[in-house]
Design an enzyme around this catalytic site. Structure first.
Site, PDB file in Angstrom:
ATOM      1  NE  ARG A 130      -0.177  -0.058   4.979  1.00  0.00           N
ATOM      2  CZ  ARG A 130       0.504  -1.091   5.463  1.00  0.00           C
ATOM      3  NH1 ARG A 130       0.472  -2.245   4.828  1.00  0.00           N
ATOM      4  NH2 ARG A 130       1.212  -0.952   6.567  1.00  0.00           N
ATOM      5  CD  GLN A 131      -0.068   7.220  -1.211  1.00  0.00           C
ATOM      6  OE1 GLN A 131      -1.274   7.045  -1.301  1.00  0.00           O
ATOM      7  NE2 GLN A 131       0.519   8.344  -1.588  1.00  0.00           N
TER       8      GLN A 131
ATOM      9  CG  ASP B  44      11.901   8.539  -9.794  1.00  0.00           C
ATOM     10  OD1 ASP B  44      12.998   7.986  -9.605  1.00  0.00           O
ATOM     11  OD2 ASP B  44      11.525   8.945 -10.908  1.00  0.00           O
ATOM     12  N   GLY B  45       8.559   7.269  -6.699  1.00  0.00           N
ATOM     13  CA  GLY B  45       7.728   7.512  -5.523  1.00  0.00           C
ATOM     14  C   GLY B  45       8.102   6.665  -4.330  1.00  0.00           C
TER      15      GLY B  45
ATOM     16  NE  ARG C 213       2.744   8.742 -16.110  1.00  0.00           N
ATOM     17  CZ  ARG C 213       3.049   8.847 -14.803  1.00  0.00           C
ATOM     18  NH1 ARG C 213       3.671   7.871 -14.185  1.00  0.00           N
ATOM     19  NH2 ARG C 213       2.717   9.916 -14.137  1.00  0.00           N
TER      20      ARG C 213
ATOM     21  CG  ASP D 182      11.414  13.635  -4.862  1.00  0.00           C
ATOM     22  OD1 ASP D 182      11.964  14.564  -5.466  1.00  0.00           O
ATOM     23  OD2 ASP D 182      11.855  13.167  -3.795  1.00  0.00           O
TER      24      ASP D 182
END
Length: 547
Positions: free
Chosen positions: A194-195, A219-220, A329, A524
């Site tokens: 999950r985040q 990168d997240g 994208r 970022d």
């Protein structure tokens, strides 16, 4: 063939042979080879003519990731084996460029009837190859290398299975798992669920178990890991944990930057993954700048890549709907946003980097201790933009504006204090440059070379130059001119277009005050609260496994 004629000259003063032996190939015992090990190369010379093929192969030890000796499970076979694993640069079939491609040399040693004696000889070869390969890595740093990971290394490998096109685990299984095993790297695979899962994990992890934290995602996920490290009570030590990056997302900006710093030519997709995997296996560690981000609400954030407002931020977030096409994208998103180009009102100010900063911070890789003692952070620019030279005459010492805190306060805040930034609601010091234009198309602050795999936004940036590369584009630029800029950015040539609407400055700190009621600000690639924001670079705060 007479062995005395096959044996190379051991007295070659340029690259003398330190080990020599004759073995058969593991996969074809009819092929016998003379194998020579020098300080720089592993040289394999065929002594038999069948099967037909290249008679001599020279493999540079700087391309070697590992070498191991072993016995087969067959107890009736007294032979021992050693396998050396290389990833040399080779020309690609489809283009004029080069990329790293796997090359393996496996040999069978059966001179004696005692398996243990054969294994001892194989281990001698494997150890010698590893030692010389390690020396080659250190030598080619030419004094720049900060450190290397211990061998064998222990890594926590965090993988986001949803990143990019959802292929991260497949790419791990097809490439990375084998590479790490070849390099003798022990790693534990952690799949994020999950985040902020990674952020929570590294906040609580016993970091003494790991020599490095490696992220395989976009990168997240690294953004989560860095901020998790800096939220720990022991942040000053935790943030020194070496960080590795493997491209598994759609942007992969830091992975592209690490590849670029190694001096290799442009690659993408799986070729970029192999390159970053190779650099990870080498385990060379450099400093990496982090930038603290102050928002009008919430705690500070720490950024390793970029801050964006306007066109770039809009494309990044609005193109999420095209994630299924991978890195393309951003191209699709750019074309969509160009069709309805927006103008953003706001106020921008920055503290230019000057040559004086370089002498203050010369050789400082450990400025965290000075931060905690309330000392000033200082940076070293790598040259000035012609556009900002007019501001340097008014630059002077910023000591009167430094923020001084005790060590206990520094630790409580998480991360070093910001010494150049006054509170957001207070005026800026007089040595800051205020941009008079209030209509912008974009503002982009970069501290790595790449904004995406195919966008070389700051071609002269390095991971630890102590500089924020600030770009902004003033309103009035045509759609065609803006598209031309982004096309030029693919090769880092956008500054050479001499676009009158584009401004570039190397800065130590900046402040942005958006006046448009709606907009997007990203750090970022992650959306942050829209409103006033300011940033300051902290040189060499983190550690990055790089080339």
């Amino acid at each position: 063939m007479d062995q005395r004629r096959a044996e190379p000259d051991r007295n070659n003063s340029i690259n003398p042979v330190s080990l020599y032996g004759e073995f058969t190939l593991t996969d074809n015992r009819k092929v016998r080879c003379a194998v020579s090990l020098t300080e720089r190369d592993l040289i394999v010379q065929r002594l038999t003519s069948a099967p037909v093929g290249r008679s001599k192969v020279v493999l540079s030890l700087k391309d070697c990731v590992g070498c191991r000796a072993y016995l087969e499970d067959d107890n009736a076979d007294p032979a021992a084996y050693f396998a050396a694993h290389f990833y040399p640069l080779r020309r690609r079939w489809v283009s004029s460029g080069v990329s790293r491609q796997r090359a393996e040399q496996c040999f069978r040693l059966a001179a004696l009837q005692d398996p243990r004696a054969n294994l001892e000889e194989a281990e001698k070869w494997a150890r010698a190859v590893r030692e010389r390969a390690a020396r080659q890595q250190s030598l080619r740093r030419n004094g720049v290398l900060m450190s290397t990971l211990s061998r064998p290394s222990r890594m926590m490998l965090l993988v986001n299975p949803q990143s990019g096109q959802g292929q991260a685990l497949t790419l791990y299984n097809n490439h990375i798992q084998r590479m790490l095993n070849e390099a003798g790297v022990t790693h534990t695979l952690v799949i994020t669920e999950r985040q902020n899962h990674a952020r929570e994990l590294v906040k609580e992890a016993d970091l003494s178990q790991w020599d490095a934290l490696v992220i395989m995602s976009g990168d997240g996920l690294l953004f989560e890991v860095i901020n998790g490290l800096l939220e720990r009570p022991d942040w000053a030590e935790a943030v020194r944990t070496p960080l590795g990056i493997l491209p598994g997302g759609s942007g992969n900006a830091l992975a592209a930057s690490v590849h670029h710093y190694s001096g290799a030519s442009l690659v993408s997709t799986e070729e970029l993954l192999v390159s970053c995997g190779f650099l990870l296996c080498q385990g060379l560690v450099a400093h990496m700048d982090l930038v603290s981000i102050q928002l009008s609400s919430g705690p500070r954030l720490f950024s390793f890549l970029s801050m964006a407002w306007g066109f770039v931020a809009d494309v990044d977030i609005e193109s999420e709907k095209y994630r299924h096409v991978g890195a393309a994208r951003f191209t699709v998103g750019t074309l969509v946003r160009l069709a309805s180009l927006r103008v953003y009102k706001g106020k921008l100010a920055y503290l230019p980097a000057s040559e004086d900063d370089h002498s203050e911070d010369e050789g400082s890789g450990n400025n965290m201790a000075r931060h905690c003692n309330g000392q000033a952070s200082s940076v070293a620019p790598s040259g000035d933009s012609p556009r900002q030279n007019t501001f340097h005459n008014s630059c002077h010492s910023n000591n009167s504006h430094k923020v001084r805190r005790t060590e206990s306060t520094c630790k409580a805040l998480g991360g070093p204090p910001d010494s150049l930034l006054p509170p957001l609601d207070q005026p800026l010091p007089s040595d800051w440059v205020v941009v008079t234009e209030e209509d912008f198309v974009l503002m982009l602050a970069m501290y790595q070379s790449h904004l995406a795999e195919d966008l070389l936004a700051a071609p002269h940036a390095t991971s630890d130059d102590g500089v924020i590369h600030l770009f902004y584009v003033r309103a009035g630029i045509s759609r065609a001119a803006l598209l031309k800029l982004f096309l030029a950015m693919e090769k880092g040539a956008h500054l050479a277009t001499n676009c009158q609407h584009l401004v570039h400055a190397k800065v130590r700190a900046l402040r942005l005050e958006p006046h448009s009621p709606k907009g997007i600000i990203t750090v970022d690639g992650e959306v942050v609260d829209y409103g006033p924001v300011q940033a300051e670079v902290h040189r060499g705060l983190a550690r990055l496994i790089t080339g």
